[in-house]
Scaffold this motif. Structure first.
Motif, PDB file in Angstrom:
ATOM      1  N   PHE A   1       9.848   4.712   3.907  1.00 58.05           N
ATOM      2  CA  PHE A   1       9.881   3.827   5.065  1.00 58.05           C
ATOM      3  C   PHE A   1       8.484   3.792   5.676  1.00 58.05           C
ATOM      4  O   PHE A   1       7.858   4.841   5.884  1.00 58.05           O
ATOM      5  CB  PHE A   1      10.883   4.332   6.116  1.00 58.05           C
ATOM      6  N   ILE A   2       8.000   2.598   5.937  1.00 59.31           N
ATOM      7  CA  ILE A   2       6.744   2.414   6.635  1.00 59.31           C
ATOM      8  C   ILE A   2       7.064   2.007   8.074  1.00 59.31           C
ATOM      9  O   ILE A   2       8.225   1.705   8.390  1.00 59.31           O
ATOM     10  CB  ILE A   2       5.864   1.357   5.930  1.00 59.31           C
TER      11      ILE A   2
ATOM     12  N   CYS B   1       6.828   5.697  -7.997  1.00 56.18           N
ATOM     13  CA  CYS B   1       5.571   6.117  -7.377  1.00 56.18           C
ATOM     14  C   CYS B   1       4.468   5.129  -7.729  1.00 56.18           C
ATOM     15  O   CYS B   1       4.221   4.853  -8.916  1.00 56.18           O
ATOM     16  CB  CYS B   1       5.187   7.518  -7.832  1.00 56.18           C
ATOM     17  N   ASN B   2       3.823   4.592  -6.708  1.00 56.74           N
ATOM     18  CA  ASN B   2       2.761   3.604  -6.888  1.00 56.74           C
ATOM     19  C   ASN B   2       1.422   4.332  -6.988  1.00 56.74           C
ATOM     20  O   ASN B   2       0.638   4.384  -6.040  1.00 56.74           O
ATOM     21  CB  ASN B   2       2.761   2.628  -5.701  1.00 56.74           C
TER      22      ASN B   2
ATOM     23  N   ALA C   1       0.814  -1.217   0.000  1.00 58.28           N
ATOM     24  CA  ALA C   1       0.000   0.000   0.000  1.00 58.28           C
ATOM     25  C   ALA C   1       0.844   1.263   0.000  1.00 58.28           C
ATOM     26  O   ALA C   1       0.293   2.352   0.022  1.00 58.28           O
ATOM     27  CB  ALA C   1      -0.918  -0.003   1.229  1.00 58.28           C
ATOM     28  N   ARG C   2       2.146   1.161  -0.033  1.00 54.27           N
ATOM     29  CA  ARG C   2       3.009   2.330   0.036  1.00 54.27           C
ATOM     30  C   ARG C   2       2.906   3.131  -1.251  1.00 54.27           C
ATOM     31  O   ARG C   2       2.677   2.584  -2.338  1.00 54.27           O
ATOM     32  CB  ARG C   2       4.439   1.918   0.315  1.00 54.27           C
TER      33      ARG C   2
ATOM     34  N   GLU D   1       3.706   6.795   6.077  1.00 55.48           N
ATOM     35  CA  GLU D   1       4.809   6.493   5.165  1.00 55.48           C
ATOM     36  C   GLU D   1       5.755   7.689   5.150  1.00 55.48           C
ATOM     37  O   GLU D   1       5.339   8.812   4.872  1.00 55.48           O
ATOM     38  CB  GLU D   1       4.298   6.209   3.753  1.00 55.48           C
ATOM     39  N   LEU D   2       6.998   7.426   5.460  1.00 51.85           N
ATOM     40  CA  LEU D   2       8.024   8.470   5.461  1.00 51.85           C
ATOM     41  C   LEU D   2       8.785   8.406   4.142  1.00 51.85           C
ATOM     42  O   LEU D   2       9.465   7.424   3.857  1.00 51.85           O
ATOM     43  CB  LEU D   2       8.980   8.280   6.640  1.00 51.85           C
TER      44      LEU D   2
END
Length: 373
Positions: free
Chosen positions: A295-296, A30-31, A21-22, A273-274
């Motif tokens: 980073f999650i 980019c998702n 989901a990130r 999400e960082l």
């Protein structure tokens, strides 16, 4: 036994869904996808055809490369065939012995195609040639030469631009797979390690971050992907970094930080999400590029610190040991940021840290494992 196995499977599936989901993948892609774009808006991509060709996949570039040359050869081959037919040069037209052809040795569609290919690629085998009898054929020769030059320049430019894209330089910038939270001096910091794998510098490098999460306003409105600025710095500052060796980025967790309300036992239950950005200019090509990673919560380790990776050899050279790039050791850390800042004695409160099995932890009791600064 089966209940424990089922629970473990469910936890694994939930973890995988969370990781998928990130918004930004670990390699910076980019998702995101766009839907319900009006058909007329697609013509904007054709108007900016150069950027479109540079950004499309290699398979489509190669297909365009082959198709553009092949179609131009075939179309001009048809035109040469039409000129030869109009002048009565073709074999089936039974030209007389004293007939002067427009094109020597062009007697059918196949030979017309070969003459078109030889003309545009300037091969010139010598078997087929243009005579001065037909002025229209001379004009067509000039047009085909100009069209061939344009196609050559355009396709060479596209291929060269794709090869030298700045994002290719970003492939040699590496972030650590995990982030860590530990004390740094008198502050509690979230730290990330970044390295430049090439010896050439990234000039004017700047580092910053965005924290993405879903928030709700007092009016009850839900804001998806709400962004919050996250400042990073190294020991020498945060602007115009001397990025010649791996650096460790620090975000100070104070009362203004969104991580201030988190603790060791609640961090992995958060949903955020960082995203970390590095902007700079490549020294060798003077092209600007941006490197991204994310980073999650499951990729942040509380109570750990990175091992040093820079040492000095006997010859006086500085050596970077990348085997320690993503290796960490547990350190004494308060179990929450509030405790670190407000409760006396919690600055060095010893905990075991929050472990993550995908991150390598070593025991620093073995002196051979430590790389000295």
């Amino acid at each position: 036994m089966f209940e424990s196995l089922h629970k473990r499977i469910q936890e694994t599936l939930v973890e995988r869904r969370t990781r998928r989901a990130r918004l930004v993948t670990k390699d910076g892609r980019c998702n995101i996808e766009y839907g319900n774009i009006m058909y007329s808006k697609h013509f904007a991509f054709l108007a900016d055809f150069w950027t479109t060709f540079v950004e499309i996949r290699w398979r489509f570039v190669l297909l365009t490369f082959i198709a553009s040359f092949t179609l131009s050869w075939f179309i001009f081959g048809l035109l040469w065939y039409w000129i030869a037919r109009s002048n009565g040069d073709l074999e089936w037209q039974n030209p007389t012995k004293d007939h002067v052809p427009c094109l020597d040795n062009v007697m059918g569609l196949t030979t017309a195609f070969l003459y078109s290919l030889e003309t545009q690629t300037t091969i010139g085998y010598g078997g087929r040639a243009l005579t001065a009898v037909c002025p229209g054929a001379v004009a067509l020769l000039i047009i085909q030469s100009l069209v061939g030059a344009i196609i050559n320049c355009f396709m060479c430019g596209v291929i060269l631009s794709k090869i030298s894209l700045p994002k290719k330089r970003a492939k040699t910038i590496r972030f650590s797979e995990m982030a860590v939270i530990c004390p740094k001096g008198n502050s509690l910091c979230l730290s990330i390690r970044v390295a430049n794998l090439r010896k050439t510098l990234m000039i004017g490098s700047q580092l910053y971050g965005k924290l993405l999460r879903t928030t709700s306003t007092p009016d009850g409105e839900t804001i998806i992907m709400d962004q919050m600025n996250i400042d990073f710095m190294v020991d020498a500052g945060k602007d115009n970094l001397f990025f010649v060796c791996p650096l460790t980025l620090h975000h100070i967790i104070d009362k203004s930080s969104p991580f201030f309300d988190m603790a060791v036992d609640t961090l992995h239950k958060q949903e955020f999400e960082l995203v970390v950005f590095l902007d700079g200019t490549a020294e060798s090509t003077s092209s600007s590029c941006q490197v991204r990673t994310s980073f999650i919560p499951q990729e942040i380790m509380w109570g750990y610190n990175f091992l040093p990776i820079i040492s000095r050899s006997k010859e006086g050279k500085y050596r970077v040991d990348f085997s320690n790039f993503s290796r960490v050791v547990p350190v004494a850390t308060a179990h929450c940021a509030y405790c670190f800042h407000n409760i006396k004695g919690h600055h060095h409160h010893s905990i075991n840290g929050q472990d993550n099995q995908s991150f390598e932890v070593i025991d620093i009791s073995d002196p051979s494992n430590v790389t000295k600064l």
